[in-house]
Motif scaffolding. Structure first.
Motif, PDB file in Angstrom:
ATOM      1  N   MET A   1       0.855  -1.189   0.000  1.00 53.45           N
ATOM      2  CA  MET A   1       0.000   0.000   0.000  1.00 53.45           C
ATOM      3  C   MET A   1       0.896   1.246   0.000  1.00 53.45           C
ATOM      4  O   MET A   1       1.659   1.478   0.928  1.00 53.45           O
ATOM      5  CB  MET A   1      -0.904   0.006   1.244  1.00 53.45           C
ATOM      6  N   LEU A   2       0.785   2.025  -1.093  1.00 54.10           N
ATOM      7  CA  LEU A   2       1.651   3.181  -1.227  1.00 54.10           C
ATOM      8  C   LEU A   2       1.170   4.354  -0.380  1.00 54.10           C
ATOM      9  O   LEU A   2       1.958   5.186   0.061  1.00 54.10           O
ATOM     10  CB  LEU A   2       1.723   3.605  -2.703  1.00 54.10           C
ATOM     11  N   PHE A   3      -0.146   4.427  -0.182  1.00 59.77           N
ATOM     12  CA  PHE A   3      -0.698   5.528   0.600  1.00 59.77           C
ATOM     13  C   PHE A   3      -1.704   4.992   1.603  1.00 59.77           C
ATOM     14  O   PHE A   3      -2.498   4.096   1.291  1.00 59.77           O
ATOM     15  CB  PHE A   3      -1.374   6.549  -0.320  1.00 59.77           C
ATOM     16  N   HIS A   4      -1.657   5.538   2.791  1.00 59.93           N
ATOM     17  CA  HIS A   4      -2.592   5.146   3.843  1.00 59.93           C
ATOM     18  C   HIS A   4      -3.205   6.429   4.408  1.00 59.93           C
ATOM     19  O   HIS A   4      -2.524   7.454   4.500  1.00 59.93           O
ATOM     20  CB  HIS A   4      -1.853   4.376   4.949  1.00 59.93           C
ATOM     21  N   PRO A   5      -4.485   6.396   4.765  1.00 60.43           N
ATOM     22  CA  PRO A   5      -5.133   7.605   5.307  1.00 60.43           C
ATOM     23  C   PRO A   5      -4.372   8.247   6.466  1.00 60.43           C
ATOM     24  O   PRO A   5      -4.380   9.477   6.615  1.00 60.43           O
ATOM     25  CB  PRO A   5      -6.504   7.082   5.763  1.00 60.43           C
ATOM     26  N   MET A   6      -3.682   7.428   7.279  1.00 58.64           N
ATOM     27  CA  MET A   6      -2.924   7.971   8.409  1.00 58.64           C
ATOM     28  C   MET A   6      -1.734   8.810   7.953  1.00 58.64           C
ATOM     29  O   MET A   6      -1.197   9.610   8.724  1.00 58.64           O
ATOM     30  CB  MET A   6      -2.426   6.836   9.301  1.00 58.64           C
ATOM     31  N   ASP A   7      -1.313   8.623   6.697  1.00 58.78           N
ATOM     32  CA  ASP A   7      -0.150   9.354   6.187  1.00 58.78           C
ATOM     33  C   ASP A   7      -0.390  10.863   6.206  1.00 58.78           C
ATOM     34  O   ASP A   7       0.558  11.642   6.323  1.00 58.78           O
ATOM     35  CB  ASP A   7       0.195   8.899   4.766  1.00 58.78           C
ATOM     36  N   ILE A   8      -1.643  11.267   6.074  1.00 60.05           N
ATOM     37  CA  ILE A   8      -1.954  12.703   6.117  1.00 60.05           C
ATOM     38  C   ILE A   8      -1.605  13.279   7.485  1.00 60.05           C
ATOM     39  O   ILE A   8      -0.948  14.324   7.599  1.00 60.05           O
ATOM     40  CB  ILE A   8      -3.445  12.943   5.802  1.00 60.05           C
ATOM     41  N   LEU A   9      -2.035  12.579   8.533  1.00 56.44           N
ATOM     42  CA  LEU A   9      -1.741  13.038   9.898  1.00 56.44           C
ATOM     43  C   LEU A   9      -0.244  12.969  10.184  1.00 56.44           C
ATOM     44  O   LEU A   9       0.313  13.848  10.845  1.00 56.44           O
ATOM     45  CB  LEU A   9      -2.514  12.196  10.907  1.00 56.44           C
ATOM     46  N   ILE A  10       0.411  11.917   9.678  1.00 52.88           N
ATOM     47  CA  ILE A  10       1.857  11.775   9.890  1.00 52.88           C
ATOM     48  C   ILE A  10       2.605  12.907   9.200  1.00 52.88           C
ATOM     49  O   ILE A  10       3.559  13.472   9.749  1.00 52.88           O
ATOM     50  CB  ILE A  10       2.342  10.401   9.382  1.00 52.88           C
ATOM     51  N   PHE A  11       2.149  13.248   8.002  1.00 54.57           N
ATOM     52  CA  PHE A  11       2.766  14.364   7.266  1.00 54.57           C
ATOM     53  C   PHE A  11       2.619  15.670   8.040  1.00 54.57           C
ATOM     54  O   PHE A  11       3.565  16.458   8.153  1.00 54.57           O
ATOM     55  CB  PHE A  11       2.116  14.486   5.887  1.00 54.57           C
ATOM     56  N   LEU A  12       1.435  15.899   8.599  1.00 51.40           N
ATOM     57  CA  LEU A  12       1.211  17.110   9.395  1.00 51.40           C
ATOM     58  C   LEU A  12       2.088  17.113  10.647  1.00 51.40           C
ATOM     59  O   LEU A  12       2.610  18.153  11.049  1.00 51.40           O
ATOM     60  CB  LEU A  12      -0.263  17.209   9.790  1.00 51.40           C
ATOM     61  N   ALA A  13       2.256  15.925  11.246  1.00 55.83           N
ATOM     62  CA  ALA A  13       3.105  15.819  12.439  1.00 55.83           C
ATOM     63  C   ALA A  13       4.558  16.106  12.100  1.00 55.83           C
ATOM     64  O   ALA A  13       5.285  16.727  12.887  1.00 55.83           O
ATOM     65  CB  ALA A  13       2.965  14.428  13.055  1.00 55.83           C
ATOM     66  N   PHE A  14       5.001  15.650  10.914  1.00 54.40           N
ATOM     67  CA  PHE A  14       6.357  15.966  10.466  1.00 54.40           C
ATOM     68  C   PHE A  14       6.521  17.472  10.282  1.00 54.40           C
ATOM     69  O   PHE A  14       7.566  18.047  10.604  1.00 54.40           O
ATOM     70  CB  PHE A  14       6.678  15.243   9.163  1.00 54.40           C
ATOM     71  N   GLY A  15       5.477  18.103   9.762  1.00 57.31           N
ATOM     72  CA  GLY A  15       5.514  19.556   9.620  1.00 57.31           C
ATOM     73  C   GLY A  15       5.647  20.242  10.964  1.00 57.31           C
ATOM     74  O   GLY A  15       6.416  21.203  11.118  1.00 57.31           O
ATOM     75  N   LEU A  16       4.908  19.725  11.952  1.00 60.30           N
ATOM     76  CA  LEU A  16       5.007  20.265  13.311  1.00 60.30           C
ATOM     77  C   LEU A  16       6.410  20.076  13.863  1.00 60.30           C
ATOM     78  O   LEU A  16       6.960  20.977  14.515  1.00 60.30           O
ATOM     79  CB  LEU A  16       3.989  19.562  14.217  1.00 60.30           C
ATOM     80  N   SER A  17       7.012  18.920  13.579  1.00 62.89           N
ATOM     81  CA  SER A  17       8.359  18.636  14.066  1.00 62.89           C
ATOM     82  C   SER A  17       9.377  19.606  13.469  1.00 62.89           C
ATOM     83  O   SER A  17      10.250  20.128  14.176  1.00 62.89           O
ATOM     84  CB  SER A  17       8.743  17.196  13.726  1.00 62.89           C
ATOM     85  N   LEU A  18       9.270  19.847  12.170  1.00 61.80           N
ATOM     86  CA  LEU A  18      10.193  20.783  11.518  1.00 61.80           C
ATOM     87  C   LEU A  18      10.020  22.192  12.082  1.00 61.80           C
ATOM     88  O   LEU A  18      10.998  22.898  12.328  1.00 61.80           O
ATOM     89  CB  LEU A  18       9.951  20.785  10.013  1.00 61.80           C
ATOM     90  N   TRP A  19       8.755  22.572  12.280  1.00 64.54           N
ATOM     91  CA  TRP A  19       8.486  23.894  12.848  1.00 64.54           C
ATOM     92  C   TRP A  19       9.046  23.999  14.267  1.00 64.54           C
ATOM     93  O   TRP A  19       9.621  25.024  14.648  1.00 64.54           O
ATOM     94  CB  TRP A  19       6.977  24.146  12.859  1.00 64.54           C
ATOM     95  N   ALA A  20       8.901  22.928  15.042  1.00 63.64           N
ATOM     96  CA  ALA A  20       9.397  22.916  16.422  1.00 63.64           C
ATOM     97  C   ALA A  20      10.918  23.059  16.460  1.00 63.64           C
ATOM     98  O   ALA A  20      11.468  23.764  17.310  1.00 63.64           O
ATOM     99  CB  ALA A  20       8.968  21.624  17.117  1.00 63.64           C
ATOM    100  N   GLN A  21      11.599  22.383  15.528  1.00 65.46           N
ATOM    101  CA  GLN A  21      13.058  22.477  15.481  1.00 65.46           C
ATOM    102  C   GLN A  21      13.514  23.886  15.123  1.00 65.46           C
ATOM    103  O   GLN A  21      14.484  24.402  15.691  1.00 65.46           O
ATOM    104  CB  GLN A  21      13.599  21.465  14.468  1.00 65.46           C
ATOM    105  N   LEU A  22      12.807  24.502  14.172  1.00 67.76           N
ATOM    106  CA  LEU A  22      13.133  25.885  13.802  1.00 67.76           C
ATOM    107  C   LEU A  22      12.833  26.831  14.957  1.00 67.76           C
ATOM    108  O   LEU A  22      13.587  27.772  15.214  1.00 67.76           O
ATOM    109  CB  LEU A  22      12.343  26.302  12.562  1.00 67.76           C
ATOM    110  N   LYS A  23      11.730  26.548  15.656  1.00 64.93           N
ATOM    111  CA  LYS A  23      11.340  27.411  16.774  1.00 64.93           C
ATOM    112  C   LYS A  23      12.341  27.349  17.909  1.00 64.93           C
ATOM    113  O   LYS A  23      12.687  28.369  18.502  1.00 64.93           O
ATOM    114  CB  LYS A  23       9.945  27.017  17.269  1.00 64.93           C
ATOM    115  N   VAL A  24      12.814  26.137  18.235  1.00 53.42           N
ATOM    116  CA  VAL A  24      13.747  26.019  19.356  1.00 53.42           C
ATOM    117  C   VAL A  24      15.062  26.731  19.020  1.00 53.42           C
ATOM    118  O   VAL A  24      15.660  27.383  19.884  1.00 53.42           O
ATOM    119  CB  VAL A  24      13.986  24.543  19.733  1.00 53.42           C
TER     120      VAL A  24
END
Length: 229
Positions: A1-24
């Motif tokens: 399975m190349l795409f899973h519905p949870m991938d959307i939330l995981i992608f958003l979480a990765f975005g949060l992680s990148l933002w958090a690293q820039l913020k710190v």
């Protein structure tokens, strides 16, 4: 399975992680420009707090890099990066006090820290093996391999979840110690909160990503089992 519905939330979480690293990084550099009224370096603050808590045997050492500060529980050593070790800023004393907070946790056998230390050898093994089991399970369509991978991956997720109270508690201790011992004034508390809260967000983002990935793997596992039936 190349795409899973949870991938959307995981992608958003990765975005949060990148933002958090820039913020710190941004928050640290911002408050590294604000001189602390105590005029003490991060190393001096760390040493004074350690001594006032009877931790005379815990050394404070310089470690290369930026934001590489940590407490080593094996050697019982507080290691501070150069901007923190030599810095006399709000950021420097905040980070130094946070790492000392871990040393005090160790001294007092803080429950979450003890559990984290005991989990580390298991997690060190499982986190290295789990990705291969999961990948093999997906490629070979073997739900048994996926199931075993999930069990091992769950240990890594649990480790990250246990890390959260350890980090939040160390920050809480740092704030109280800095104020109680007069290393920061009341008008400097806002800066300390900004620095430590930004750092804590990176741990929250990492735990969120792992938890979402675990949920995704579990969903795939049960979907595979239902298809086999």
């Amino acid at each position: 399975m190349l795409f899973h519905p949870m991938d959307i939330l995981i992608f958003l979480a990765f975005g949060l992680s990148l933002w958090a690293q820039l913020k710190v990084k941004g928050t640290f550099h911002q408050w590294a420009e604000v001189h602390a009224n105590s005029s003490l370096t991060g190393a001096e603050v760390a040493r004074k707090i350690l001594d006032s808590n009877g931790l005379y045997h815990v050394p404070v050492e310089l470690v290369p890099g930026t934001l590489t500060d940590h407490y080593d529980p094996l050697s019982r050593t507080v290691r501070l990066s150069e901007p923190v070790y030599y810095g006399r800023s709000i950021a420097a004393v905040s980070v130094a006090a946070h790492e000392v907070g871990h040393a005090i946790q160790h001294q007092q056998s803080y429950g979450a820290l003890v559990l984290r230390h005991r989990m580390f050898p298991v997690v060190n093994f499982s986190s290295g093996v789990a990705p291969f089991l999961l990948l093999g399970g997906f490629l070979l369509q073997q739900t048994s391999l996926i199931g075993l991978g999930i069990i091992l991956f769950s240990a890594a997720v649990a480790f990250q979840l246990v890390t959260l109270p350890v980090e939040f508690n160390a920050s809480s201790r740092a704030k109280k110690l800095l104020v109680a011992e007069g290393f920061i004034h009341n008008d400097e508390v806002r800066g300390v909160n900004k620095v430590l809260n930004a750092a804590a967000l990176t741990y929250v983002a990492a735990a969120l990503i792992s938890a979402l990935e675990l949920i995704k793997f579990i969903m795939i596992f049960f979907q595979g089992n239902s298809e086999e039936e």
